[in-house]
Design an enzyme around this catalytic site. Structure first.
Site, mmCIF file in Angstrom:
data_model
loop_
_atom_site.group_PDB
_atom_site.id
_atom_site.type_symbol
_atom_site.label_atom_id
_atom_site.label_comp_id
_atom_site.label_asym_id
_atom_site.label_seq_id
_atom_site.Cartn_x
_atom_site.Cartn_y
_atom_site.Cartn_z
ATOM 1 N N ASP A 33 0.849 -1.189 0.000
ATOM 2 C CA ASP A 33 0.000 0.000 0.000
ATOM 3 C C ASP A 33 0.891 1.248 0.000
ATOM 4 O O ASP A 33 1.906 1.305 0.683
ATOM 5 C CB ASP A 33 -0.917 -0.011 1.234
ATOM 6 C CG ASP A 33 -2.057 0.967 1.111
ATOM 7 O OD1 ASP A 33 -3.214 0.520 0.959
ATOM 8 O OD2 ASP A 33 -1.800 2.195 1.186
ATOM 9 N N HIS A 101 -10.084 -5.203 -3.461
ATOM 10 C CA HIS A 101 -8.754 -5.458 -2.897
ATOM 11 C C HIS A 101 -8.922 -5.840 -1.445
ATOM 12 O O HIS A 101 -9.784 -5.298 -0.752
ATOM 13 C CB HIS A 101 -7.845 -4.226 -3.021
ATOM 14 C CG HIS A 101 -8.474 -2.953 -2.540
ATOM 15 N ND1 HIS A 101 -9.383 -2.252 -3.309
ATOM 16 C CD2 HIS A 101 -8.344 -2.278 -1.382
ATOM 17 C CE1 HIS A 101 -9.783 -1.185 -2.632
ATOM 18 N NE2 HIS A 101 -9.182 -1.179 -1.453
#
Ligand code: DGP
Length: 115
Positions: A33, A101
């Site tokens: 991320d 996701h």
């Protein structure tokens, strides 16, 4: 292969936008991320475009199972045995990218309830 030309994660899966990829195969991709919320913060996505986890479950249940297996593999790679999987679903729940996701979060103590 279902793809949305305007989707950020389709572009990452297609290699048009770079990402720090930690695992990949023909159906899924795992990458760090950009704004980590824990020492381990990896996103696992299907290469096919589906807007959220319910859509993926309806269309490709095997791929959903693979996302979860990949998340466990990522945790093992990172050497963590406790981790949190999060599928934010809908804007009010915090979803900002509408390509399903799963967040793999770990490496620190987690609190409950989440904010
Ligand atoms: P969510 O808010 O649940 O839809 O999560 C989207 C996540 O995507 C958020 O934690 C930040 C991350 N993100 C947004 N843009 C990028 C990017 O360009 N690259 C990477 N690696 N992550 C991104």
């Amino acid at each position: 292969m279902t793809r949305d030309a305007d989707c950020l994660f389709c572009k990452i899966a297609g290699g048009e936008i770079p990402a720090d990829v930690v695992r990949e195969n023909e159906r899924t991709l795992a990458f760090r991320d950009i704004s980590p919320q824990a020492p381990t913060h990896v996103l696992v996505v299907p290469r096919d475009h589906h807007r959220d986890v319910a859509s993926l479950a309806a269309a490709e249940p095997d791929t959903l199972a693979e996302l979860v297996r990949t998340a466990a593999d990522v945790a093992a790679d990172e050497g963590i045995d406790a981790y949190r999987l999060v599928f934010n679903t809908g804007e009010q729940a915090g979803q900002s990218v509408f390509h399903v996701h799963v967040h793999v979060l770990g490496g620190r103590a987690m609190t409950w309830p989440p904010g």
